[in-house]
Design an enzyme around this catalytic site. Structure first.
Site, short mmCIF file in Angstrom:
data_model
loop_
_atom_site.label_atom_id
_atom_site.label_comp_id
_atom_site.label_asym_id
_atom_site.label_seq_id
_atom_site.Cartn_x
_atom_site.Cartn_y
_atom_site.Cartn_z
N MET A 1 12.05 1.99 -11.31
CA MET A 1 12.36 1.73 -9.92
C MET A 1 12.34 3.06 -9.17
SD MET A 1 15.76 0.06 -8.16
CE MET A 1 16.77 0.45 -9.53
N PRO A 2 11.31 3.35 -8.39
CA PRO A 2 11.25 4.58 -7.61
C PRO A 2 12.34 4.60 -6.53
CG PRO A 2 9.08 3.61 -7.80
CD PRO A 2 10.06 2.60 -8.31
N PHE A 3 12.96 5.75 -6.38
CA PHE A 3 14.03 5.93 -5.40
C PHE A 3 13.69 7.12 -4.54
CE2 PHE A 3 18.08 7.80 -4.09
CZ PHE A 3 18.75 6.69 -3.57
N ARG A 40 12.84 1.80 -3.61
CA ARG A 40 14.08 1.93 -2.85
C ARG A 40 13.98 3.16 -1.95
NH1 ARG A 40 13.91 -2.30 -5.06
NH2 ARG A 40 15.49 -3.22 -6.41
#
Length: 64
Positions: A1-3, A40
């Site tokens: 999940m890239p943040f 995100r």
């Protein structure tokens, strides 16, 4: 999940912030192939009195 976390001086319109969120999301999807719904983005707006460089706040710099 890239943040993706971005800190900005206060003062952008909701439309500008929304455009930034979209552009950052698209950049992550395009550059690393992440699923769009996994990206995100958090934007933190900082008052100019709370952001300084060289012991001078942005508020102080604007008054100079």
């Amino acid at each position: 999940m890239p943040f993706v976390q971005v800190s900005l001086r206060e003062g952008r319109t909701p439309q500008q912030l929304r455009a930034l969120i979209s552009a950052l999301t698209d950049a992550v999807v395009d550059s690393i192939g992440a699923a769009k719904d996994s990206v995100r983005v958090v934007i933190t707006e900082v008052p100019p009195t709370h952001w300084a460089a060289g012991d001078v706040t942005l508020a102080e710099r604007a008054q100079s």
